[in-house]
Design an enzyme around this catalytic site. Structure first.
Site, short mmCIF file in Angstrom:
data_model
loop_
_atom_site.label_atom_id
_atom_site.label_comp_id
_atom_site.label_asym_id
_atom_site.label_seq_id
_atom_site.Cartn_x
_atom_site.Cartn_y
_atom_site.Cartn_z
CG HIS A 47 10.68 -6.31 4.58
ND1 HIS A 47 9.62 -5.53 4.52
CD2 HIS A 47 10.22 -7.28 3.56
CE1 HIS A 47 8.69 -5.74 4.02
NE2 HIS A 47 9.17 -7.04 3.14
NE ARG A 75 -2.14 -4.59 9.41
CZ ARG A 75 -2.76 -5.44 8.74
NH1 ARG A 75 -1.99 -6.32 7.81
NH2 ARG A 75 -4.08 -5.66 8.40
CD1 TRP A 86 -2.38 1.85 0.35
CD2 TRP A 86 -2.71 1.35 2.83
NE1 TRP A 86 -3.48 2.53 0.74
CE2 TRP A 86 -3.43 2.41 2.00
CE3 TRP A 86 -2.67 0.93 3.78
CZ2 TRP A 86 -4.44 3.08 2.86
CZ3 TRP A 86 -3.50 1.48 4.83
CH2 TRP A 86 -4.26 2.63 4.39
P1 A3P Z 1 -4.26 -8.49 5.73
O1 A3P Z 1 -3.52 -9.78 5.74
O2 A3P Z 1 -4.51 -8.21 7.12
O3 A3P Z 1 -5.31 -8.33 4.79
P2 A3P Z 1 2.33 -6.04 3.14
O4 A3P Z 1 1.97 -5.28 1.91
O5 A3P Z 1 3.19 -5.40 3.84
O6 A3P Z 1 2.76 -7.30 2.89
O7 A3P Z 1 1.12 -6.06 3.81
C1 A3P Z 1 0.13 -7.05 3.53
C2 A3P Z 1 -1.02 -6.42 4.30
O8 A3P Z 1 -1.69 -5.16 3.76
C3 A3P Z 1 -2.42 -7.42 4.15
O9 A3P Z 1 -3.12 -7.36 5.22
C4 A3P Z 1 -3.18 -6.90 3.01
O10 A3P Z 1 -4.34 -7.19 2.54
C5 A3P Z 1 -2.82 -5.40 3.11
N1 A3P Z 1 -3.05 -4.51 2.06
C6 A3P Z 1 -2.67 -4.62 0.67
N2 A3P Z 1 -2.78 -3.75 -0.14
C7 A3P Z 1 -3.68 -2.77 0.77
C8 A3P Z 1 -3.97 -1.47 0.36
N3 A3P Z 1 -4.09 -1.07 -0.94
N4 A3P Z 1 -4.86 -1.04 1.31
C9 A3P Z 1 -4.81 -1.45 2.46
N5 A3P Z 1 -4.33 -2.64 2.97
C10 A3P Z 1 -3.63 -3.38 2.20
#
Ligand code: A3P
Length: 301
Positions: free
Chosen positions: A109, A131, A47
């Site tokens: 990371h 988070r 995101w």
């Molecule tokens: P959940 O598993 O709780 O749904 P990262 O991008 O660091 O791998 O994090 C993944 C998490 O961010 C996942 O959470 C995913 O669904 C959520 N995510 C991905 N794209 C997103 C967006 N555009 N807005 C909000 N959350 C998002």
């Protein structure tokens, strides 16, 4: 599973990333105009990559029809420095990187203390997303079991939480990770901007403006009244991104299924996975590790 963790400079580095991390640390040369999106895994990296890319490139792609995010995954547009340097041909990779359009945007990371000197010493900027550890743990647990279906049979969710609370998790300890960037954002607010997933969800408009100001490209009054901020938020929203064809199938990076990057995108889904004993365990650990730091999370137990 085939993935192991190595304790490297006080953090747990996945074996799959080890070579790439070492090469990144030894060879990457930051430019002053670079922007680094840093995070602990599953904190909202995808995101924040999409938002940062859109904020920085809003003039280049002002018509939304040809926006690169409609046809590329955020991890393709904003590559992870942690595995750009995986494999050979470091020289070719370095020359490719030095020719990229500026401002270059990268993800990592790595914990703050392990970032290469050139990132710390140049005037490049770092946006960090954090988070709440309850949701981050659940997101990682589900993700890990999807990418490696055998892992579910190796560890129960309770055991995974025990390990995670001991710090034994990819790029962990989680607390050290967040506190490293947290402290730097306080000591050096022009260098590191510390964002929280929950706050970004609650008031995206406010935080998108904060990011733009931090990156020295604040929105003009005209942009604000033309709905530029809202358009960026919409383009990067969970529903929009999840439903794009480009994110529904195929892989990115080192064979990661793109569809696994978008699951629920909610705050508080952890309640569906945590037993009372797990809640107590994580709450206690957080109290122990974070108390006195000024860093806290609203949505936890
Ligand atoms: P959940 O598993 O709780 O749904 P990262 O991008 O660091 O791998 O994090 C993944 C998490 O961010 C996942 O959470 C995913 O669904 C959520 N995510 C991905 N794209 C997103 C967006 N555009 N807005 C909000 N959350 C998002």
């Amino acid at each position: 599973g085939s993935r192991h963790l190595y304790l490297h400079q006080h953090f747990w580095c996945p074996s799959t990333h080890f070579q790439g991390v070492i090469n990144f640390q030894n060879h990457f040369l930051a430019k002053d105009s670079d922007v680094i999106v840093a995070s602990f895994p599953k904190s909202g990296t995808t995101w924040l990559k999409a938002l940062t890319f859109s904020i920085l490139n809003r003039q280049r792609f002002s018509s939304s029809h040809n926006h690169p995010l409609l046809t590329s995954n955020p991890h393709e547009l904003v590559p992870f420095l942690d595995f750009i340097f995986h494999g050979d041909n470091i020289h070719d990779k370095l020359s490719h990187l030095s020719n990229m359009t500026e401002p270059r945007v990268f993800g990592t990371h790595l914990p703050f203390p392990s970032l290469p000197k050139s990132i710390k010493e140049s005037s490049c900027k770092i946006v960090y997303i954090c988070r709440n550890p309850f949701d981050t743990f659940v997101s990682l647990w589900i993700f890990a079991n999807k990418i490696n279906p055998h892992s579910m049979h190796e560890l129960t969710i309770e055991e995974a939480l025990e390990k995670s609370c001991k710090g034994i998790v990819g790029f962990g300890p989680t607390w050290e990770h967040m506190l490293g960037y947290w402290r730097e954002s306080i000591a050096n607010p022009n260098k590191v901007l510390f964002l929280k997933y929950e706050e970004l969800k609650e008031d995206a408009n406010f935080h998108v403006k904060r990011v733009a100001e931090f990156l020295d490209c604040p929105f003009t009054k005209e942009e604000e009244s033309n709905g530029v901020i809202e358009n960026i938020i919409k383009l990067c929203s969970f529903q929009k991104m999840k439903n794009l064809d480009v994110n529904k199938s195929g892989t990115v990076g080192r064979n990661l299924e793109k569809k696994y990057l978008f699951r629920k995108g909610e705050i508080g889904d952890w309640v569906n996975y945590f037993s009372p004993a797990m809640i107590e365990k994580l709450s206690k650990t957080m109290e122990e590790k974070l108390s006195g730091s000024g860093l806290s999370f609203k949505t936890c137990s």
